[in-house]
Design a protein around this motif. Structure first.
Motif, PDB file in Angstrom:
ATOM      1  N   PHE A  20      12.957 -11.655  -4.766  1.00 44.26           N
ATOM      2  CA  PHE A  20      11.847 -10.760  -4.409  1.00 44.26           C
ATOM      3  C   PHE A  20      12.177  -9.968  -3.141  1.00 44.26           C
ATOM      4  CE2 PHE A  20       7.470 -11.947  -6.343  1.00 44.26           C
ATOM      5  CZ  PHE A  20       8.031 -12.080  -7.592  1.00 44.26           C
ATOM      6  N   ILE A  23      14.974  -7.338  -3.681  1.00 40.04           N
ATOM      7  CA  ILE A  23      14.496  -6.162  -4.419  1.00 40.04           C
ATOM      8  C   ILE A  23      13.639  -5.273  -3.517  1.00 40.04           C
ATOM      9  CG2 ILE A  23      12.956  -5.399  -6.272  1.00 40.04           C
ATOM     10  CD1 ILE A  23      13.909  -7.753  -7.926  1.00 40.04           C
ATOM     11  N   LEU A  24      12.711  -5.892  -2.779  1.00 39.71           N
ATOM     12  CA  LEU A  24      11.794  -5.114  -1.947  1.00 39.71           C
ATOM     13  C   LEU A  24      12.542  -4.406  -0.810  1.00 39.71           C
ATOM     14  CD1 LEU A  24       8.671  -7.442  -1.676  1.00 39.71           C
ATOM     15  CD2 LEU A  24       8.815  -5.245  -2.850  1.00 39.71           C
ATOM     16  N   PHE A  27      14.512  -1.568  -2.330  1.00 41.68           N
ATOM     17  CA  PHE A  27      13.558  -0.555  -2.778  1.00 41.68           C
ATOM     18  C   PHE A  27      12.965   0.192  -1.580  1.00 41.68           C
ATOM     19  CE2 PHE A  27       9.264   0.723  -4.248  1.00 41.68           C
ATOM     20  CZ  PHE A  27       9.665   1.602  -5.243  1.00 41.68           C
ATOM     21  N   ILE A  35       5.221   7.267  -0.482  1.00 43.63           N
ATOM     22  CA  ILE A  35       4.377   6.180  -0.990  1.00 43.63           C
ATOM     23  C   ILE A  35       3.863   5.296   0.147  1.00 43.63           C
ATOM     24  CG2 ILE A  35       5.556   6.117  -3.232  1.00 43.63           C
ATOM     25  CD1 ILE A  35       6.875   3.504  -2.348  1.00 43.63           C
ATOM     26  N   TYR A  36       4.379   5.482   1.355  1.00 44.32           N
ATOM     27  CA  TYR A  36       3.930   4.630   2.461  1.00 44.32           C
ATOM     28  C   TYR A  36       2.768   5.237   3.247  1.00 44.32           C
ATOM     29  CZ  TYR A  36       7.999   2.148   1.013  1.00 44.32           C
ATOM     30  OH  TYR A  36       8.904   1.473   0.228  1.00 44.32           O
ATOM     31  N   ARG A  38      -0.164   5.117   2.166  1.00 43.38           N
ATOM     32  CA  ARG A  38      -1.148   4.048   1.981  1.00 43.38           C
ATOM     33  C   ARG A  38      -1.034   2.972   3.038  1.00 43.38           C
ATOM     34  NH1 ARG A  38      -0.846   1.737  -4.073  1.00 43.38           N
ATOM     35  NH2 ARG A  38      -1.227   3.688  -5.168  1.00 43.38           N
ATOM     36  N   SER A  39       0.198   2.565   3.295  1.00 45.14           N
ATOM     37  CA  SER A  39       0.402   1.444   4.201  1.00 45.14           C
ATOM     38  C   SER A  39       0.589   1.949   5.632  1.00 45.14           C
ATOM     39  CB  SER A  39       1.581   0.595   3.747  1.00 45.14           C
ATOM     40  OG  SER A  39       2.723   1.401   3.540  1.00 45.14           O
ATOM     41  N   LEU A  40      -0.197   2.966   6.005  1.00 48.28           N
ATOM     42  CA  LEU A  40      -0.245   3.474   7.376  1.00 48.28           C
ATOM     43  C   LEU A  40       1.136   3.906   7.868  1.00 48.28           C
ATOM     44  CD1 LEU A  40      -2.342   0.488   8.792  1.00 48.28           C
ATOM     45  CD2 LEU A  40      -3.212   2.485   7.563  1.00 48.28           C
ATOM     46  N   ILE A  42       3.912   2.685   7.399  1.00 50.65           N
ATOM     47  CA  ILE A  42       4.863   1.606   7.671  1.00 50.65           C
ATOM     48  C   ILE A  42       5.617   1.341   6.378  1.00 50.65           C
ATOM     49  CG2 ILE A  42       5.122  -0.826   8.299  1.00 50.65           C
ATOM     50  CD1 ILE A  42       2.356  -0.533   9.698  1.00 50.65           C
ATOM     51  N   ILE A  44       6.410  -0.908   4.464  1.00 51.19           N
ATOM     52  CA  ILE A  44       6.058  -2.322   4.338  1.00 51.19           C
ATOM     53  C   ILE A  44       6.952  -3.030   3.317  1.00 51.19           C
ATOM     54  CG2 ILE A  44       4.254  -2.017   2.592  1.00 51.19           C
ATOM     55  CD1 ILE A  44       3.676  -4.214   5.631  1.00 51.19           C
ATOM     56  N   ASN A  45       7.446  -2.291   2.325  1.00 53.08           N
ATOM     57  CA  ASN A  45       8.348  -2.914   1.353  1.00 53.08           C
ATOM     58  C   ASN A  45       9.607  -3.419   2.029  1.00 53.08           C
ATOM     59  OD1 ASN A  45       6.827  -2.662  -0.946  1.00 53.08           O
ATOM     60  ND2 ASN A  45       7.643  -0.635  -1.462  1.00 53.08           N
ATOM     61  N   TRP A  48       8.554  -6.311   4.840  1.00 52.15           N
ATOM     62  CA  TRP A  48       8.103  -7.556   4.223  1.00 52.15           C
ATOM     63  C   TRP A  48       9.178  -8.129   3.310  1.00 52.15           C
ATOM     64  CZ3 TRP A  48       4.638 -10.152   6.564  1.00 52.15           C
ATOM     65  CH2 TRP A  48       4.107 -11.291   5.967  1.00 52.15           C
ATOM     66  N   VAL A  51      11.145 -10.286   5.463  1.00 53.94           N
ATOM     67  CA  VAL A  51      10.450 -11.550   5.716  1.00 53.94           C
ATOM     68  C   VAL A  51      10.642 -12.501   4.539  1.00 53.94           C
ATOM     69  CG1 VAL A  51       8.183 -12.622   6.023  1.00 53.94           C
ATOM     70  CG2 VAL A  51       8.733 -10.507   7.244  1.00 53.94           C
ATOM     71  N   MET A  52      10.492 -11.957   3.313  1.00 49.86           N
ATOM     72  CA  MET A  52      10.650 -12.796   2.124  1.00 49.86           C
ATOM     73  C   MET A  52      12.083 -13.301   1.989  1.00 49.86           C
ATOM     74  SD  MET A  52       8.356 -11.192  -0.867  1.00 49.86           S
ATOM     75  CE  MET A  52       6.579 -11.411  -0.859  1.00 49.86           C
TER      76      MET A  52
ATOM     77  N   LEU B  13       8.997  -7.303 -10.796  1.00 51.42           N
ATOM     78  CA  LEU B  13       8.641  -8.462  -9.961  1.00 51.42           C
ATOM     79  C   LEU B  13       7.774  -9.444 -10.747  1.00 51.42           C
ATOM     80  CD1 LEU B  13       7.945  -6.498  -6.661  1.00 51.42           C
ATOM     81  CD2 LEU B  13       9.795  -8.136  -7.025  1.00 51.42           C
ATOM     82  N   LEU B 192       2.369 -15.250   0.920  1.00 54.66           N
ATOM     83  CA  LEU B 192       3.252 -14.121   1.239  1.00 54.66           C
ATOM     84  C   LEU B 192       2.795 -12.829   0.569  1.00 54.66           C
ATOM     85  CD1 LEU B 192       6.700 -15.926   1.165  1.00 54.66           C
ATOM     86  CD2 LEU B 192       5.614 -14.892   3.143  1.00 54.66           C
ATOM     87  N   LEU B 200      -2.146  -5.015   7.256  1.00 53.20           N
ATOM     88  CA  LEU B 200      -2.396  -3.573   7.153  1.00 53.20           C
ATOM     89  C   LEU B 200      -3.885  -3.263   7.290  1.00 53.20           C
ATOM     90  CD1 LEU B 200       0.060  -2.636   4.260  1.00 53.20           C
ATOM     91  CD2 LEU B 200       0.270  -2.048   6.684  1.00 53.20           C
ATOM     92  N   LYS B 345      -5.748   0.010  -2.071  1.00 51.58           N
ATOM     93  CA  LYS B 345      -5.791   0.939  -0.955  1.00 51.58           C
ATOM     94  C   LYS B 345      -4.559   0.831  -0.062  1.00 51.58           C
ATOM     95  CE  LYS B 345      -8.492   2.479   2.996  1.00 51.58           C
ATOM     96  NZ  LYS B 345      -8.158   3.891   2.857  1.00 51.58           N
ATOM     97  N   PHE B 346      -4.110  -0.389   0.198  1.00 51.91           N
ATOM     98  CA  PHE B 346      -3.104  -0.548   1.247  1.00 51.91           C
ATOM     99  C   PHE B 346      -1.683  -0.800   0.766  1.00 51.91           C
ATOM    100  CE2 PHE B 346      -6.985  -1.641   3.668  1.00 51.91           C
ATOM    101  CZ  PHE B 346      -6.871  -0.663   4.636  1.00 51.91           C
ATOM    102  N   PRO B 348       1.716  -0.251  -1.231  1.00 53.19           N
ATOM    103  CA  PRO B 348       2.466   0.715  -2.038  1.00 53.19           C
ATOM    104  C   PRO B 348       3.130   0.000  -3.209  1.00 53.19           C
ATOM    105  CG  PRO B 348       3.753   0.086  -0.134  1.00 53.19           C
ATOM    106  CD  PRO B 348       2.438  -0.632  -0.007  1.00 53.19           C
ATOM    107  N   LEU B 351       5.297  -3.818  -3.117  1.00 48.56           N
ATOM    108  CA  LEU B 351       4.475  -4.910  -2.618  1.00 48.56           C
ATOM    109  C   LEU B 351       3.196  -5.060  -3.445  1.00 48.56           C
ATOM    110  CD1 LEU B 351       5.411  -6.734  -0.512  1.00 48.56           C
ATOM    111  CD2 LEU B 351       4.031  -5.570   1.176  1.00 48.56           C
TER     112      LEU B 351
END
Lengths: 85, 577
Positions: A20, A23-24, A27, A35-36, A38-40, A42, A44-45, A48, A51-52, B13, B192, B200, B345-346, B348, B351
Motif C-alpha cells: 500500500f 503504491i501510494l 502514485f 488532485i491535491y 482537496r487535501s489542502l 498537501i 497526502i498520497n 501518508w 508513513v505506511m 488498493l 491508518l 486534514l 471532501k478531503f 484524493p 488515499l
C-alpha cells in the motif's frame, strides 16, 4: 496444533502495508498535482504512503526478528545432536 | 446526492486488500484440524493479537459510520460511549470476570451459564444470542451494501455477494484464528485509513481551538441538530451540560448517563457478549486472556479522535455552508453520510481508495465477529447439547464448516429483510435490547454471590426482559409516533416523555437491570441451590482461589495495566469536561 506452525500475523500485515505504502508513494510522485486541491494542497498520497511504508517495514522487521530468535533457540539442540553422533 | 468517483488506483488498493484477507484464510487452513482450533483458535493466541481483535470485532456497522454520525449529532458527548462506557467495563471484564470465563474452561458465554446455573438459563441465552448475531451480521452487510450503492453507485446485490463470499471463505478456511488475524489487519487499516482524514479535517478548520469556536456557534444556533439553541460549549464539553436533560444535545442527565450507559449497557455488552469475550477466550494463557480487554482499552480510548472528531468537523462545516451533509428522503439531515462525505471532501484518489477499503474492512470485521460467535454457540451450545451429543470431534468440526455457510446464508437473508422492511429491523433491534439489558445483573450475581440459583437467574432474566419491554410500551421520546419508538401499551397516553430516544434507551436498561437484579435475589432466596460448592469452584468469586500475578514484567500484569487505563480515562474525561 502447535503455534509455531502457524503464520505470524505480522507478515501479512507488514506485506500489505508495504505494498500500500509503495503504491501510494509512487502514485504521489507521478500524479497530477491538481488532485491535491482537496487535501489542502498537501501531497497526502506521497507523505501518508511513506508513513505506511514505515509501518509495514516495522511489522516485517518485528516478524523477521522473532523468526530469527526462534531459529537461534532451535539451533543449540541441533548442535547437540550433531555432537552426540 | 453527490457521488464519489473512484480511480483505477483505488480499485487496485481494494483488490490488494481482498487478496490479503483471503490469503490469510488460505495460509491458516492447515492449522485448523480440530473443533477447538476452529472455534477457539486452540487457545494459543498472544495477548496483543486478541486485544486488537477484541476491539476490531466490535467495529461493526455502528462504530465508524454510527460514531461519526453521533459526533455530528451530539458532539463530544459521544465520547461517553468510550470514556465512561467501554473503558470501565473493559477493565472490569479483564480483572474480575476473565478468571471465571477463561478459568472455567467454558467454550462460550452460554456454556458458562450452564456450568454456573442450569440448562434453561443457557438455552435462553444461547438461542437469543444466536438469533441476534445472525441479524447483526445481516444488518452490517445491508448497511455496507446500501452505503456503497449510494456513494459509489455499486450494485447492491453484488456488494452483498462479494462481502458475504469473502467473509465466508476466510472463516471457512481458518476458523476463529482467521477471523482474529483479519481483525488485526482490519484494525490497522482502519486506523491508518482514517488518520489522514482527521488530520486534514482538523487542518482545514484551523485546528482544535478554531473548531471549538465553530462548534460553539453550532451549539447556540436554533437550527443545530438538537433543534434548539443550547449553551455554547454543548458540542465540545462532555460533562459540563449534564445537570438537566434539556441542556445537552443527547437529552440525558448525568445519572441516566452514568447508570444507563456507563453501568448497565456498557457492562452488559463488554462483559457478557460472546462476540467480544470469544476473542479473549482464544488467548494463550490466563494472564493473556485478562490482558486482552486491557490492551484493547488503550486504542479504544483514543478512538474518539478517529471516529467522533470527523463528525464534529463535519457539523462545523455544515453550519458554515448549510449543505455539507446531505438530506435524507424525509428532509432531515442524513447523519449516516457524515463519514462518507468527509472522505469525499478531503481524500484524493489513492488515499480515497484506502479510506473506502477501511470502511469495508470495518463492516467485514463486524460481520466475521458475528459469524464466528454464531457458529460456536450453535455447534457447542445448541447442536452438541440438545441435538446430537456425544459425536466425534471431526463431526463437530464438520458441523462448524456447515453452520458457517448456513450462518452466512441466513445473514444474507436478513440483509434482504432489512432492505425491504426497515421497521422490522428497528423492531428486532429493540427486542434484542430488551433481552440484553438485564444480562449483566445475572452475571454479576452469578460470579459474586454463590447463593444465586438457576431458577433465580432464569426468571430474573425473563422479568428483566419484560421490564424493558414494559418501560418501552409506556414511554415515548418527544414528538415520536406510537409504535416502534414506544408507547404501544397505553395508546400514546404515556407515563413519561423523554427528550431524545437515547435517554429512553438508557432508562429502559436501568429498569431492566434493576428488575433482573432484585428478582434474581428474591427467587434465589426462595429456591434451593442445586450446585454444590465443589461444582461452583472456579465459577464463583468466593469459591475460587485468588490468581497470583504470574508475569515477571510489571507491564504485563493485569492490575498494573488496569490502573494505567483507568487513570488515562479519568484524565481524558477531565480534559474534555
Amino acid at each position: 496444533m502447535s503455534s509455531e506452525m502457524r503464520l505470524d500475523v505480522r507478515i501479512p500485515i507488514g506485506m500489505m502495508f508495504t505494498i500500500f505504502g509503495g503504491i501510494l508513494t509512487v502514485f504521489g510522485l507521478v500524479s497530477d498535482k491538481k488532485i491535491y486541491e482537496r487535501s489542502l494542497d498537501i501531497n497526502i498520497n506521497f507523505w501518508w504512503g511513506l508513513v505506511m511504508l514505515a509501518f509495514g517495514g516495522f511489522m516485517l522487521i518485528m516478524a523477521w526478528r522473532s523468526l530469527r530468535a526462534a531459529k537461534n533457540k532451535a539451533k543449540p539442540d541441533a548442535n547437540e545432536t550433531y555432537k552426540r553422533r | 446526492m453527490q457521488g464519489i468517483q473512484l480511480g483505477v488506483i483505488d480499485y487496485i488498493l481494494l483488490g490488494i486488500y481482498f487478496v490479503f484477507v483471503l490469503g490469510i484464510g488460505y495460509a491458516l487452513r492447515r492449522s485448523t484440524r480440530t473443533s477447538s482450533d476452529f472455534f477457539l483458535s486452540g487457545r494459543s493466541i498472544p495477548a496483543w493479537i486478541t486485544g486488537l481483535a477484541f476491539i476490531s470485532a466490535n467495529l461493526g456497522a455502528q462504530e465508524v459510520i454510527g460514531m461519526g454520525a453521533s459526533g455530528a449529532k451530539y458532539g463530544i458527548m459521544t465520547s461517553h460511549f468510550y470514556w465512561i462506557g467501554a473503558i470501565p467495563a473493559m477493565v472490569f471484564v479483564g480483572i474480575f470476570m476473565m478468571p471465571f470465563y477463561y478459568g472455567s474452561k467454558a467454550r462460550s458465554v452460554p456454556e458458562y451459564l450452564k456450568l454456573r446455573f442450569d440448562e434453561k438459563t443457557r438455552a435462553f441465552n444461547a438461542v437469543s444470542f444466536a438469533i441476534m448475531t445472525v441479524f447483526s451480521s445481516g444488518i452490517s452487510m445491508h448497511v455496507l451494501a446500501k452505503l456503497l450503492e449510494q456513494i459509489l453507485g455499486f450494485n447492491y446485490h453484488l456488494c452483498i455477494l462479494v462481502s458475504a463470499s469473502i467473509v465466508l471463505v476466510y472463516i471457512f478456511l481458518g476458523g476463529l484464528t482467521s477471523a482474529i488475524y483479519n481483525e488485526v489487519l482490519q484494525f490497522f487499516l482502519i486506523v491508518l485509513g482514517f488518520l489522514p482524514l482527521v488530520f486534514l479535517g482538523l487542518k482545514s478548520v484551523g485546528g482544535w481551538d478554531s473548531l471549538a469556536a465553530k462548534l460553539n456557534a453550532v451549539a447556540v444556533s436554533p437550527t443545530n441538530p438538537a433543534g434548539r439553541a443550547l449553551d455554547s460549549g454543548a458540542w465540545t464539553q462532555s460533562w459540563s451540560h449534564m445537570n438537566s436533560p434539556s441542556a445537552n444535545p443527547m437529552g440525558v442527565e448525568w445519572f441516566g448517563m452514568v447508570m444507563g450507559l456507563g453501568f448497565v449497557l456498557s457492562f452488559g455488552y463488554w462483559c457478557t457478549d460472546f462476540l467480544v469475550v470469544q476473542r479473549a477466550m482464544a488467548a494463550n494463557s490466563m494472564s493473556a486472556a485478562r490482558r486482552t480487554p486491557l490492551i484493547a482499552a488503550f486504542p479504544k480510548m483514543l478512538f474518539p479522535a478517529l471516529v467522533i472528531l470527523p463528525g464534529m468537523i463535519a457539523i462545523a462545516l455544515h453550519q458554515q455552508t448549510g449543505n455539507f451533509l446531505p438530506k435524507g428522503a424525509d428532509g432531515t439531515i442524513d447523519y449516516n453520510m457524515t463519514v462518507p462525505m468527509m472522505l469525499a471532501k478531503f481524500l484524493p484518489t489513492g488515499l480515497l481508495g484506502v479510506g473506502i477499503t477501511a470502511l469495508m474492512a470495518s463492516f467485514m470485521s463486524g460481520m466475521a465477529g458475528n459469524v464466528t460467535a454464531f457458529n460456536t454457540v450453535w455447534t457447542y451450545d445448541l447442536y452438541q447439547s440438545y441435538i446430537k451429543p456425544g459425536q466425534s470431534d471431526r463431526h463437530y468440526l464438520r458441523m462448524g464448516h456447515i453452520i458457517t455457510v448456513v450462518g452466512i446464508l441466513l445473514s444474507i437473508a436478513c440483509a434482504y429483510v432489512a432492505r425491504s422492511f426497515n421497521n422490522i429491523m428497528d423492531m428486532l433491534q429493540l427486542v434484542f435490547g430488551f433481552v440484553n439489558a438485564p444480562l449483566f445483573a445475572t452475571f454479576l450475581l452469578g460470579m459474586f454471590w454463590r447463593r444465586s440459583t438457576g431458577h433465580g437467574a432464569f426468571f430474573g432474566l425473563l422479568s428483566g426482559t419484560l421490564a424493558a419491554a414494559l418501560h418501552h410500551g409506556l414511554t415515548l421520546p418527544v414528538g415520536a409516533a406510537v409504535g416502534v419508538k414506544g408507547g404501544w401499551l397505553c395508546g400514546g397516553h404515556v407515563l413519561h416523555t423523554y427528550p431524545v430516544d437515547m435517554a429512553q434507551n438508557f432508562w429502559a436498561a436501568i429498569y431492566a437491570w434493576t428488575t433482573c437484579f432484585v428478582v434474581t435475589i428474591v427467587i434465589s432466596l426462595l429456591t434451593t441451590r442445586k450446585k454444590t460448592d465443589d461444582e461452583l469452584r472456579g465459577l464463583v468469586y468466593s469459591l475460587t482461589p485468588r490468581i497470583k500475578e504470574e508475569e515477571p514484567q510489571w507491564y504485563k500484569r493485569p492490575k498494573v495495566l488496569a490502573i494505567v487505563v483507568l487513570a488515562a480515562a479519568i484524565i481524558l474525561n477531565i480534559i474534555f469536561w
